[in-house]
Design a protein around this motif. Sequence first.
Motif, PDB file in Angstrom:
ATOM      1  N   PHE A 121      48.565  39.305  47.929  1.00 44.22           N
ATOM      2  CA  PHE A 121      48.763  38.847  46.556  1.00 44.22           C
ATOM      3  C   PHE A 121      49.658  37.606  46.537  1.00 44.22           C
ATOM      4  CE2 PHE A 121      48.397  43.536  46.442  1.00 44.22           C
ATOM      5  CZ  PHE A 121      47.208  43.643  45.745  1.00 44.22           C
ATOM      6  N   PHE A 126      45.960  37.961  42.041  1.00 41.05           N
ATOM      7  CA  PHE A 126      45.037  38.979  42.523  1.00 41.05           C
ATOM      8  C   PHE A 126      43.756  38.367  43.090  1.00 41.05           C
ATOM      9  CE2 PHE A 126      47.852  41.377  39.896  1.00 41.05           C
ATOM     10  CZ  PHE A 126      47.873  42.654  40.439  1.00 41.05           C
ATOM     11  N   ARG A 130      41.035  40.404  45.157  1.00 42.36           N
ATOM     12  CA  ARG A 130      39.777  40.632  44.435  1.00 42.36           C
ATOM     13  C   ARG A 130      38.597  40.137  45.261  1.00 42.36           C
ATOM     14  NH1 ARG A 130      40.971  38.174  40.038  1.00 42.36           N
ATOM     15  NH2 ARG A 130      41.946  39.967  39.072  1.00 42.36           N
TER      16      ARG A 130
END
Length: 174
Positions: A121, A126, A130
Amino acid sequence: RLLEQITRACATATLRERGVFARAGERHDLDSALRASGFRATYRHLLRRWLERIAEAGLLRVEGTHFVADQPLPDPGLPALWSEGERAFADNRPLFDYVRHCGSMLEPVLCGRESPLETLFPGGSFDLARGLYERSAMMRYVNELAAAAFEHLGALVPAGRSMRVLEIGAGTGG
């Protein structure tokens, strides 16, 4: 094979950056290598694996419990390996982006200047996570397997009953 080469090259580059095995004849056991590197003690197990892999590649020699550099650790050629990785992982860029980012974070994380969470992160974003969890080929496959397994298990539950699921190890969404 390529990920193994990149991993060993990142380890070698990080040790070089920290000045470990910079002289011919330099020798360290695991604890003195840990002190010389400035890595936090929590990463002792990782350093052991690195030294073993670097020795397996012939860049260090093992003498009992010591690792010995007959020559200073060489430049591992990371730019060429990153370029090769760009081509080899063209169909799985999220995984390659994650590996590359982790490689860039080794020294600050191992020395305690950055949180390990920054590898997944960066800056609280994110996006990298992701991409890794939702778009990487490997994770799409694993997610499809998990979904199929739960679909099958759900079909086995008798009518009028419910299935309870306990997730262990949650935290990043993986």
